[in-house]
Design a protein around this motif. Structure first.
Motif, short mmCIF file in Angstrom:
data_model
loop_
_atom_site.label_atom_id
_atom_site.label_comp_id
_atom_site.label_asym_id
_atom_site.label_seq_id
_atom_site.Cartn_x
_atom_site.Cartn_y
_atom_site.Cartn_z
N TYR A 1 0.84 -1.19 0.00
CA TYR A 1 0.00 0.00 0.00
C TYR A 1 0.87 1.24 0.00
O TYR A 1 2.07 1.17 0.29
CB TYR A 1 -0.91 0.01 1.24
CG TYR A 1 -1.86 -1.15 1.30
CD1 TYR A 1 -3.15 -1.04 0.77
CD2 TYR A 1 -1.48 -2.35 1.88
CE1 TYR A 1 -4.03 -2.11 0.83
CE2 TYR A 1 -2.36 -3.42 1.94
CZ TYR A 1 -3.63 -3.30 1.41
OH TYR A 1 -4.50 -4.36 1.46
N GLU A 2 0.24 2.37 -0.30
CA GLU A 2 0.90 3.67 -0.20
C GLU A 2 -0.10 4.68 0.34
O GLU A 2 -1.31 4.51 0.19
CB GLU A 2 1.45 4.11 -1.56
CG GLU A 2 0.38 4.25 -2.63
CD GLU A 2 0.96 4.52 -4.02
OE1 GLU A 2 2.18 4.70 -4.14
OE2 GLU A 2 0.17 4.54 -4.97
N LEU A 3 0.43 5.70 1.02
CA LEU A 3 -0.40 6.78 1.52
C LEU A 3 -0.45 7.89 0.47
O LEU A 3 0.59 8.36 0.02
CB LEU A 3 0.15 7.35 2.82
CG LEU A 3 -0.18 6.56 4.07
CD1 LEU A 3 0.58 7.12 5.26
CD2 LEU A 3 -1.67 6.56 4.33
N VAL A 4 -1.68 8.26 0.10
CA VAL A 4 -1.89 9.33 -0.87
C VAL A 4 -2.92 10.27 -0.28
O VAL A 4 -4.07 9.88 -0.07
CB VAL A 4 -2.37 8.78 -2.24
CG1 VAL A 4 -2.63 9.92 -3.22
CG2 VAL A 4 -1.35 7.80 -2.80
N GLY B 1 -3.23 11.28 2.73
CA GLY B 1 -3.69 10.82 4.03
C GLY B 1 -4.59 9.60 3.97
O GLY B 1 -5.12 9.17 4.99
N ARG B 2 -4.76 9.03 2.79
CA ARG B 2 -5.58 7.82 2.61
C ARG B 2 -4.71 6.68 2.11
O ARG B 2 -3.77 6.89 1.34
CB ARG B 2 -6.71 8.07 1.60
CG ARG B 2 -7.66 9.20 1.97
CD ARG B 2 -8.46 8.84 3.15
NE ARG B 2 -9.83 8.57 2.79
CZ ARG B 2 -10.81 8.62 3.63
NH1 ARG B 2 -10.58 8.94 4.88
NH2 ARG B 2 -12.02 8.34 3.27
N LEU B 3 -5.02 5.48 2.54
CA LEU B 3 -4.28 4.30 2.13
C LEU B 3 -4.88 3.77 0.83
O LEU B 3 -6.10 3.70 0.68
CB LEU B 3 -4.36 3.22 3.21
CG LEU B 3 -3.35 2.10 3.12
CD1 LEU B 3 -1.95 2.63 3.43
CD2 LEU B 3 -3.70 1.00 4.09
N ARG B 4 -4.02 3.42 -0.12
CA ARG B 4 -4.50 2.77 -1.34
C ARG B 4 -3.49 1.74 -1.79
O ARG B 4 -2.31 1.79 -1.41
CB ARG B 4 -4.78 3.79 -2.44
CG ARG B 4 -3.54 4.37 -3.07
CD ARG B 4 -3.88 5.20 -4.27
NE ARG B 4 -2.65 5.45 -5.01
CZ ARG B 4 -2.59 6.20 -6.07
NH1 ARG B 4 -3.66 6.79 -6.53
NH2 ARG B 4 -1.45 6.37 -6.67
N SER B 5 -3.95 0.80 -2.58
CA SER B 5 -3.09 -0.26 -3.09
C SER B 5 -1.97 0.37 -3.91
O SER B 5 -2.19 1.27 -4.71
CB SER B 5 -3.91 -1.21 -3.96
OG SER B 5 -3.07 -2.16 -4.55
N ALA B 6 -0.76 -0.12 -3.70
CA ALA B 6 0.40 0.41 -4.43
C ALA B 6 0.31 0.06 -5.91
O ALA B 6 0.95 0.71 -6.74
CB ALA B 6 1.70 -0.12 -3.84
N SER B 7 -0.48 -0.94 -6.27
CA SER B 7 -0.61 -1.31 -7.69
C SER B 7 -1.73 -0.55 -8.38
O SER B 7 -1.95 -0.72 -9.57
CB SER B 7 -0.88 -2.81 -7.79
OG SER B 7 -2.10 -3.13 -7.15
N ALA B 8 -2.45 0.33 -7.64
CA ALA B 8 -3.57 1.07 -8.24
C ALA B 8 -3.09 2.23 -9.07
O ALA B 8 -2.05 2.78 -8.92
CB ALA B 8 -4.52 1.57 -7.16
#
Length: 190
Positions: free
Chosen positions: A178-181, A183-190
């Motif tokens: 995952y990565e923070l974008v 302030g929200r967490l999202r899948s790093a592959s998204a």
């Protein structure tokens, strides 16, 4: 109850709703009231209570003594630990009976987990794949993937889709990254 639907109801369980999905199991002393909607392949354990006007998605685990009241909406694949309690009225009085729009709705989004004895004060949304630790008291919205504990509930980290608390590098034990974008967490592959 619609007899065409394949629902198991324990001899000491009560299912008054006509809207329960195939494969759902209702165990001893559990009670699903008329007007409740319960999805497919759910497991409603001993002494759970689902009131009319509540909505429970597909593949939900409702452990023992969970109380789901009118105005609560549970998404698919949610786990509700033993003794989870939802409220639906911020100003309850025995002499005042509130229903429908007079109640504050609560939403638990897909894949979330609420640990044993979590209390959810009405009017909040618990985000997708969030993890609320045992005994927490939820009084405000919880972000998707947030890992929350305490009274009042506070975020102390992030949760992987597999349910584990994510380490600082945001890579779960299952390999999901995952990565923070913003302030929200999202899948790093998204």
């Amino acid at each position: 109850m619609n007899r065409d639907v394949r629902v198991f109801v324990h001899p000491q369980g009560l299912c008054d709703s006509d809207d329960v999905g195939d494969g759902t199991r209702v165990w001893a002393f559990a009670h699903i009231l008329r007007g409740a909607r319960v999805g497919r392949d759910c497991n409603v354990c001993d002494a759970a209570y689902i009131e009319g006007g509540a909505v429970v998605g597909d593949r939900v685990t409702v452990k023992n003594q969970v109380m789901i009241f009118e105005g609560v909406e549970i998404g698919d694949d949610v786990f509700l630990g033993p003794g989870v309690a939802f409220t639906n009225d911020l100003t309850p009085r025995a002499r005042i009976k509130r229903h429908g729009d007079a109640l504050l709705g609560t939403k638990v989004e897909q894949g979330a987990t609420l640990g044993a004895r979590v209390t959810v004060v009405c009017g909040v949304t618990i985000g997708e794949n969030a993890f609320v630790g045992a005994g927490a008291v939820v009084v405000r919205d919880i972000a998707p993937h947030a890992f929350v504990v305490g009274n009042p509930g506070r975020q102390i980290g992030w949760a992987c889709e597999c349910g584990e608390r994510l380490p600082d590098d945001l890579v779960g034990g299952c390999g999901r990254a995952y990565e923070l974008v913003g302030g929200r967490l999202r899948s790093a592959s998204a």
